[in-house]
Design a protein around this motif. Structure first.
Motif, PDB file in Angstrom:
ATOM      1  N   SER A   1      77.870  33.104   0.188  1.00 57.02           N
ATOM      2  CA  SER A   1      76.911  32.076  -0.242  1.00 57.02           C
ATOM      3  C   SER A   1      76.430  32.325  -1.664  1.00 57.02           C
ATOM      4  CB  SER A   1      75.715  32.029   0.721  1.00 57.02           C
ATOM      5  OG  SER A   1      76.102  31.476   1.964  1.00 57.02           O
ATOM      6  N   GLU A   2      76.461  33.582  -2.112  1.00 55.76           N
ATOM      7  CA  GLU A   2      76.172  33.870  -3.511  1.00 55.76           C
ATOM      8  C   GLU A   2      77.393  33.578  -4.374  1.00 55.76           C
ATOM      9  OE1 GLU A   2      72.746  37.360  -3.357  1.00 55.76           O
ATOM     10  OE2 GLU A   2      74.817  37.915  -3.774  1.00 55.76           O
TER      11      GLU A   2
ATOM     12  N   HIS B   1      75.400  33.252   4.185  1.00 58.21           N
ATOM     13  CA  HIS B   1      74.034  33.744   4.375  1.00 58.21           C
ATOM     14  C   HIS B   1      73.589  33.654   5.832  1.00 58.21           C
ATOM     15  CE1 HIS B   1      69.564  33.822   3.846  1.00 58.21           C
ATOM     16  NE2 HIS B   1      69.905  34.743   2.972  1.00 58.21           N
ATOM     17  N   ARG B   2      73.963  32.608   6.526  1.00 58.93           N
ATOM     18  CA  ARG B   2      73.607  32.477   7.944  1.00 58.93           C
ATOM     19  C   ARG B   2      74.224  33.619   8.759  1.00 58.93           C
ATOM     20  NH1 ARG B   2      75.692  27.381   9.282  1.00 58.93           N
ATOM     21  NH2 ARG B   2      73.713  26.447   8.657  1.00 58.93           N
ATOM     22  N   GLN B   3      75.464  33.949   8.447  1.00 54.30           N
ATOM     23  CA  GLN B   3      76.139  35.016   9.172  1.00 54.30           C
ATOM     24  C   GLN B   3      75.546  36.387   8.855  1.00 54.30           C
ATOM     25  OE1 GLN B   3      80.105  34.105   7.847  1.00 54.30           O
ATOM     26  NE2 GLN B   3      80.449  32.572   9.454  1.00 54.30           N
TER      27      GLN B   3
ATOM     28  N   SER C   1      75.862  27.506   3.759  1.00 57.28           N
ATOM     29  CA  SER C   1      76.450  28.079   4.970  1.00 57.28           C
ATOM     30  C   SER C   1      77.240  27.027   5.745  1.00 57.28           C
ATOM     31  CB  SER C   1      75.360  28.693   5.852  1.00 57.28           C
ATOM     32  OG  SER C   1      74.755  29.808   5.217  1.00 57.28           O
ATOM     33  N   ASP C   2      76.666  25.829   5.887  1.00 62.23           N
ATOM     34  CA  ASP C   2      77.385  24.740   6.550  1.00 62.23           C
ATOM     35  C   ASP C   2      78.709  24.457   5.844  1.00 62.23           C
ATOM     36  OD1 ASP C   2      75.538  24.340   8.558  1.00 62.23           O
ATOM     37  OD2 ASP C   2      74.514  22.682   7.557  1.00 62.23           O
ATOM     38  N   TYR C   3      78.637  24.356   4.530  1.00 63.85           N
ATOM     39  CA  TYR C   3      79.830  24.044   3.735  1.00 63.85           C
ATOM     40  C   TYR C   3      80.900  25.106   3.949  1.00 63.85           C
ATOM     41  CZ  TYR C   3      82.641  22.794  -0.379  1.00 63.85           C
ATOM     42  OH  TYR C   3      83.668  22.421  -1.221  1.00 63.85           O
TER      43      TYR C   3
ATOM     44  N   GLY D   1      82.929  25.008   7.082  1.00 63.44           N
ATOM     45  CA  GLY D   1      83.766  23.833   7.246  1.00 63.44           C
ATOM     46  C   GLY D   1      83.053  22.636   7.825  1.00 63.44           C
ATOM     47  N   LYS D   2      81.738  22.680   7.889  1.00 62.49           N
ATOM     48  CA  LYS D   2      80.965  21.572   8.438  1.00 62.49           C
ATOM     49  C   LYS D   2      80.701  20.518   7.366  1.00 62.49           C
ATOM     50  CE  LYS D   2      78.646  24.714  11.676  1.00 62.49           C
ATOM     51  NZ  LYS D   2      77.384  25.397  12.019  1.00 62.49           N
ATOM     52  N   PRO D   3      80.467  19.290   7.763  1.00 63.35           N
ATOM     53  CA  PRO D   3      80.154  18.256   6.773  1.00 63.35           C
ATOM     54  C   PRO D   3      78.757  18.466   6.191  1.00 63.35           C
ATOM     55  CG  PRO D   3      79.978  17.359   8.995  1.00 63.35           C
ATOM     56  CD  PRO D   3      80.559  18.738   9.141  1.00 63.35           C
TER      57      PRO D   3
END
Length: 269
Positions: free
Chosen positions: A168-169, A193-195, A236-238, A241-243
């Motif tokens: 994420s960074e 970052h979520r992970q 994190s979504d991106y 692979g999430k929209p």
């Protein structure tokens, strides 16, 4: 392949993780690298953020296991690096305590940073620029000074400097060139970052550290999200692979292109 898919592949992020398996894999990675390098352990700077707390936990697990397996001591040295008196630095000590670190030291960067900034302003004056350094410029000096101390301590103790960079960074370019990127090894690189927060929960990092907004060390009260105009949830979504909203995707892809030089080795010819 879409731009999103290309970025995900380049950064190696998984759409979902199992925290226990990731901790095991990353601790084993650190152990193998320690043995291959012939060093005595790892050095991790503990900022109080969730990334350094997770890295500290992984390092401690790796060196403890190696000590038991090899019959000699391997250490994790935790380094606290405040700039002068920082009221928000308590989380650093809480993170070290949660990880069970036995070896810690504080290197206050205040005097060194102020001297470098002053000399820089003298140099600016000499080329006709009568002004103080920018907040960003002094923030970069803080980051670089911390890394200088880390490598000096690591060299004197035969340790490797552990970085806390993650995907994420990497996608936003939110790191100082050759600061975190000047580490010897990065056990969080392919996590978003979520992970990282998922591993933090598994490792027992205090909840207030996990949920605290990540803050830039350039202007008081400024968070990374406010500085970049993108949230860690979006990135994190991106990366999973999430929209995401088209504007967020466009901004992330723009940051990724602009920050390419931060992810690459020094170019030469």
């Amino acid at each position: 392949m879409s731009i999103q898919e290309e970025i995900i592949a380049a950064l190696g992020v998984k759409p979902a993780i199992d925290a226990e398996a990731e901790v095991r894999q990353r601790a084993d990675f650190l152990k193998a690298y320690i043995l291959e390098s012939g060093i005595k352990g790892l050095l991790i700077a503990i900022s109080g953020g969730v990334e350094s707390a997770v890295a500290a936990g992984l390092c401690k697990r790796a060196t403890d296991e190696l000590s038991a397996e090899q019959g000699k001591e391997y250490i994790t040295l935790g380094v606290f690096q405040p700039y002068g008196e920082q009221e928000d630095f308590g989380h650093s000590y809480e993170a070290a305590k949660a990880s069970g670190l036995k070896h810690t030291v504080e290197t206050n960067i205040g005097d060194a940073v102020d001297e470098i900034a002053l000399e820089t302003e003298y140099a600016l004056k000499a080329i006709g620029q009568h002004r103080h350094m920018t907040h960003q410029g002094k923030g970069d000096i803080k980051a670089g000074t911390r890394m200088v101390f880390q490598h000096a301590l690591a060299l004197e103790n035969n340790l490797l400097v552990v970085g806390t960079g993650h995907a994420s960074e990497a996608i936003t370019g939110s790191c100082t060139t050759w600061e975190g990127g000047a580490a010897d090894i990065e056990p969080l690189r392919s996590l978003n970052h979520r992970q990282v927060r998922e591993l933090a929960s598994y490792l027992g990092v205090p909840a207030e550290i996990i949920t605290e907004a990540k803050a830039a060390d350039q202007r008081a009260g400024q968070t990374d999200a406010a500085k970049r105009g993108i949230t860690y949830e979006d990135s994190s979504d991106y990366l999973e692979g999430k929209p995401v909203e088209p504007a967020a995707a466009e901004l992330l892809e723009s940051f990724y292109r602009k920050g390419a030089y931060k992810r690459s080795a020094i170019p030469g010819i």
